[in-house]
Scaffold this motif. Sequence first.
Motif, PDB file in Angstrom:
ATOM      1  N   ILE A  23       0.888  -1.334  -0.051  1.00 49.49           N
ATOM      2  CA  ILE A  23      -0.053  -0.107   0.041  1.00 49.49           C
ATOM      3  C   ILE A  23       1.031   1.289  -0.098  1.00 49.49           C
ATOM      4  CG2 ILE A  23      -1.665   1.553   1.184  1.00 49.49           C
ATOM      5  CD1 ILE A  23      -2.979  -1.321   2.155  1.00 49.49           C
ATOM      6  N   ALA A  24       2.032   1.160   0.789  1.00 51.80           N
ATOM      7  CA  ALA A  24       3.001   2.501   0.876  1.00 51.80           C
ATOM      8  C   ALA A  24       3.524   2.483  -0.606  1.00 51.80           C
ATOM      9  CB  ALA A  24       3.959   2.057   1.938  1.00 51.80           C
ATOM     10  N   ALA A  25       3.858   1.588  -1.126  1.00 49.71           N
ATOM     11  CA  ALA A  25       4.410   1.555  -2.602  1.00 49.71           C
ATOM     12  C   ALA A  25       3.662   2.138  -3.685  1.00 49.71           C
ATOM     13  CB  ALA A  25       5.129   0.301  -2.966  1.00 49.71           C
ATOM     14  N   LEU A  60      -9.100  -0.536  -1.277  1.00 41.70           N
ATOM     15  CA  LEU A  60      -8.888   0.764  -0.707  1.00 41.70           C
ATOM     16  C   LEU A  60      -9.986   1.788  -0.935  1.00 41.70           C
ATOM     17  CD1 LEU A  60      -5.123   0.920  -2.093  1.00 41.70           C
ATOM     18  CD2 LEU A  60      -5.643   0.927   0.240  1.00 41.70           C
ATOM     19  N   GLU A  61     -10.743   1.892  -1.955  1.00 43.72           N
ATOM     20  CA  GLU A  61     -11.729   2.655  -2.089  1.00 43.72           C
ATOM     21  C   GLU A  61     -12.661   2.273  -1.021  1.00 43.72           C
ATOM     22  OE1 GLU A  61     -15.364   3.458  -5.317  1.00 43.72           O
ATOM     23  OE2 GLU A  61     -14.280   1.461  -5.423  1.00 43.72           O
ATOM     24  N   LYS A  62     -12.971   1.100  -0.642  1.00 42.64           N
ATOM     25  CA  LYS A  62     -14.075   0.729   0.328  1.00 42.64           C
ATOM     26  C   LYS A  62     -13.575   1.244   1.796  1.00 42.64           C
ATOM     27  CE  LYS A  62     -15.954  -3.862  -1.632  1.00 42.64           C
ATOM     28  NZ  LYS A  62     -15.863  -5.268  -1.558  1.00 42.64           N
ATOM     29  N   ARG A  63     -12.418   1.212   2.024  1.00 42.82           N
ATOM     30  CA  ARG A  63     -11.760   1.804   3.096  1.00 42.82           C
ATOM     31  C   ARG A  63     -11.585   3.245   3.106  1.00 42.82           C
ATOM     32  NH1 ARG A  63     -13.210  -2.068   6.602  1.00 42.82           N
ATOM     33  NH2 ARG A  63     -12.699  -4.092   6.417  1.00 42.82           N
ATOM     34  N   GLY A  64     -12.051   3.931   2.092  1.00 41.54           N
ATOM     35  CA  GLY A  64     -12.014   5.289   2.102  1.00 41.54           C
ATOM     36  C   GLY A  64     -10.373   5.840   1.808  1.00 41.54           C
ATOM     37  N   LEU A  65      -9.662   5.051   1.508  1.00 42.22           N
ATOM     38  CA  LEU A  65      -8.183   5.511   1.396  1.00 42.22           C
ATOM     39  C   LEU A  65      -7.955   6.068  -0.315  1.00 42.22           C
ATOM     40  CD1 LEU A  65      -5.983   2.625   2.942  1.00 42.22           C
ATOM     41  CD2 LEU A  65      -6.718   4.871   3.957  1.00 42.22           C
ATOM     42  N   LEU A  66      -8.823   5.344  -1.123  1.00 41.85           N
ATOM     43  CA  LEU A  66      -8.887   5.846  -2.383  1.00 41.85           C
ATOM     44  C   LEU A  66     -10.495   6.518  -2.679  1.00 41.85           C
ATOM     45  CD1 LEU A  66      -6.699   3.712  -4.423  1.00 41.85           C
ATOM     46  CD2 LEU A  66      -6.144   5.771  -3.545  1.00 41.85           C
ATOM     47  N   ARG A  67     -10.705   6.868  -3.892  1.00 41.27           N
ATOM     48  CA  ARG A  67     -11.968   7.453  -4.441  1.00 41.27           C
ATOM     49  C   ARG A  67     -11.858   7.177  -5.601  1.00 41.27           C
ATOM     50  NH1 ARG A  67     -13.677  13.051  -2.491  1.00 41.27           N
ATOM     51  NH2 ARG A  67     -11.927  13.633  -4.082  1.00 41.27           N
ATOM     52  N   ARG A  68     -13.088   6.552  -6.260  1.00 44.20           N
ATOM     53  CA  ARG A  68     -13.078   6.153  -7.867  1.00 44.20           C
ATOM     54  C   ARG A  68     -13.323   7.410  -8.421  1.00 44.20           C
ATOM     55  NH1 ARG A  68     -14.510   1.488 -10.765  1.00 44.20           N
ATOM     56  NH2 ARG A  68     -14.864   0.601  -8.791  1.00 44.20           N
ATOM     57  N   ARG A  69     -12.655   8.013  -9.561  1.00 40.81           N
ATOM     58  CA  ARG A  69     -12.622   9.190 -10.332  1.00 40.81           C
ATOM     59  C   ARG A  69     -13.571   8.968 -11.487  1.00 40.81           C
ATOM     60  NH1 ARG A  69      -9.448  11.697 -14.331  1.00 40.81           N
ATOM     61  NH2 ARG A  69      -9.690  14.026 -14.179  1.00 40.81           N
ATOM     62  N   TYR A  74      -8.537   6.116  -9.869  1.00 37.83           N
ATOM     63  CA  TYR A  74      -8.828   6.204  -8.502  1.00 37.83           C
ATOM     64  C   TYR A  74      -8.045   7.447  -8.218  1.00 37.83           C
ATOM     65  CZ  TYR A  74     -11.012   1.805  -8.407  1.00 37.83           C
ATOM     66  OH  TYR A  74     -11.956   0.660  -8.548  1.00 37.83           O
ATOM     67  N   GLU A  75      -8.717   8.384  -7.137  1.00 36.47           N
ATOM     68  CA  GLU A  75      -7.784   9.253  -6.643  1.00 36.47           C
ATOM     69  C   GLU A  75      -7.902   9.233  -5.148  1.00 36.47           C
ATOM     70  OE1 GLU A  75      -9.671  12.664  -8.113  1.00 36.47           O
ATOM     71  OE2 GLU A  75     -11.484  12.423  -7.185  1.00 36.47           O
ATOM     72  N   LEU A  76      -7.091  10.036  -4.663  1.00 35.30           N
ATOM     73  CA  LEU A  76      -6.873  10.122  -3.078  1.00 35.30           C
ATOM     74  C   LEU A  76      -8.209  10.249  -2.256  1.00 35.30           C
ATOM     75  CD1 LEU A  76      -3.975  12.556  -1.887  1.00 35.30           C
ATOM     76  CD2 LEU A  76      -4.075   9.700  -1.954  1.00 35.30           C
ATOM     77  N   GLY A  77      -8.859   9.356  -1.521  1.00 34.35           N
ATOM     78  CA  GLY A  77     -10.116   9.443  -0.669  1.00 34.35           C
ATOM     79  C   GLY A  77     -10.258  10.073   0.508  1.00 34.35           C
ATOM     80  N   PRO A  78     -11.382  10.044   0.997  1.00 32.86           N
ATOM     81  CA  PRO A  78     -11.522  10.910   2.274  1.00 32.86           C
ATOM     82  C   PRO A  78     -10.835  10.739   3.475  1.00 32.86           C
ATOM     83  CG  PRO A  78     -13.545   9.472   2.025  1.00 32.86           C
ATOM     84  CD  PRO A  78     -12.501   9.404   0.465  1.00 32.86           C
ATOM     85  N   VAL A  79     -10.420   9.415   3.682  1.00 29.60           N
ATOM     86  CA  VAL A  79      -9.624   9.043   4.869  1.00 29.60           C
ATOM     87  C   VAL A  79      -8.232   9.712   4.820  1.00 29.60           C
ATOM     88  CG1 VAL A  79      -8.472   7.369   5.927  1.00 29.60           C
ATOM     89  CG2 VAL A  79     -10.782   7.038   5.240  1.00 29.60           C
ATOM     90  N   LEU A  80      -7.462   9.543   3.391  1.00 30.17           N
ATOM     91  CA  LEU A  80      -6.219  10.318   3.364  1.00 30.17           C
ATOM     92  C   LEU A  80      -6.211  11.669   3.335  1.00 30.17           C
ATOM     93  CD1 LEU A  80      -4.764   7.734   0.666  1.00 30.17           C
ATOM     94  CD2 LEU A  80      -4.330   7.916   3.121  1.00 30.17           C
ATOM     95  N   SER A  81      -7.623  12.253   2.751  1.00 30.62           N
ATOM     96  CA  SER A  81      -7.456  13.519   2.650  1.00 30.62           C
ATOM     97  C   SER A  81      -7.563  14.207   4.304  1.00 30.62           C
ATOM     98  CB  SER A  81      -8.784  14.172   1.915  1.00 30.62           C
ATOM     99  OG  SER A  81      -8.783  13.870   0.603  1.00 30.62           O
ATOM    100  N   ARG A  82      -8.304  13.510   4.945  1.00 25.84           N
ATOM    101  CA  ARG A  82      -8.452  14.173   6.599  1.00 25.84           C
ATOM    102  C   ARG A  82      -7.406  13.780   7.376  1.00 25.84           C
ATOM    103  NH1 ARG A  82     -12.267  10.784   7.634  1.00 25.84           N
ATOM    104  NH2 ARG A  82     -11.223   9.249   8.822  1.00 25.84           N
ATOM    105  N   LEU A  83      -6.599  12.840   7.013  1.00 28.49           N
ATOM    106  CA  LEU A  83      -5.251  12.547   7.677  1.00 28.49           C
ATOM    107  C   LEU A  83      -4.162  13.684   7.267  1.00 28.49           C
ATOM    108  CD1 LEU A  83      -4.939   8.550   7.353  1.00 28.49           C
ATOM    109  CD2 LEU A  83      -5.565  10.080   9.481  1.00 28.49           C
TER     110      LEU A  83
END
Length: 248
Positions: A23-25, A60-69, A74-83
């Motif tokens: 995931i980090a990679a 990753l989309e289901k967990r909010g780390l990514l968001r389907r564009r 896919y792009e950065l999701g709400p979880v990563l944006s919040r963090l």
Amino acid sequence: MAKAEAQVDGEGSGGDIQVIARIAALLDCLDPDSPYLDTQTTAKALGVGRSTAHRYLVSLEKRGLLRRRDATTYELGPVLSRLGTLALSRLGVLEAARPVMHELCREIRNTVVLSVWGGRAPVIARVVPDNSRITTISVEVGRSLPPDAAQSRIFAAYHKLGRGGRSATGGHLRAVDDQELVPVGGLLTASQVYAGGGFKTIAAPILTADGGIVATLAVIGLAVFMPEEDDRTVAEKLVSAVSRIGLN
């Protein structure tokens, strides 16, 4: 027993849990030039098949780390944006700059933005929009800036660049020459005109007591309201505002 536990956890030879390392990679592939992920890119980055890459993206989309564009990216999701916002909020410069940015916005009647270093490029961390005119410019917090942005050139000027334009802090910045920078009040400032001359940015650095760059402060406005003959005056107001931002 230790070996069996490592296999259950998916621990690699280097001590990393494999899924975390992957995931980090994968997230490290995102940068201003490539802000989106798709199955092909994911498969190449992780060294897996396309079906496995697709499962990573969906999870990753289901967990909010990514968001389907769209259907394939896919792009950065709400979880990563919040963090990311949380991490930025811990930088004292944001709070220190808040009142100064509002003062500067009222004084020059243009939008004021503050950008911090995001690992690969400057990232917009705070925006004070100018609402005094009918036409305003929208600036998105969290957006990474391209190498030719005025803020990027300020970071490049103050970062120590090595081979390939790679900065000491780990990102890629194009080299700048003296003609692109204007010294004002002991600081280097930069300007950039975008969209066929439609709008302009003028930026200055925010430095720590020992001279290290911690952020940039910039004015963004329609070029018609920022004529070239006023660039020096705007830059001086920026430098004055920077001097009022006290960093502990």
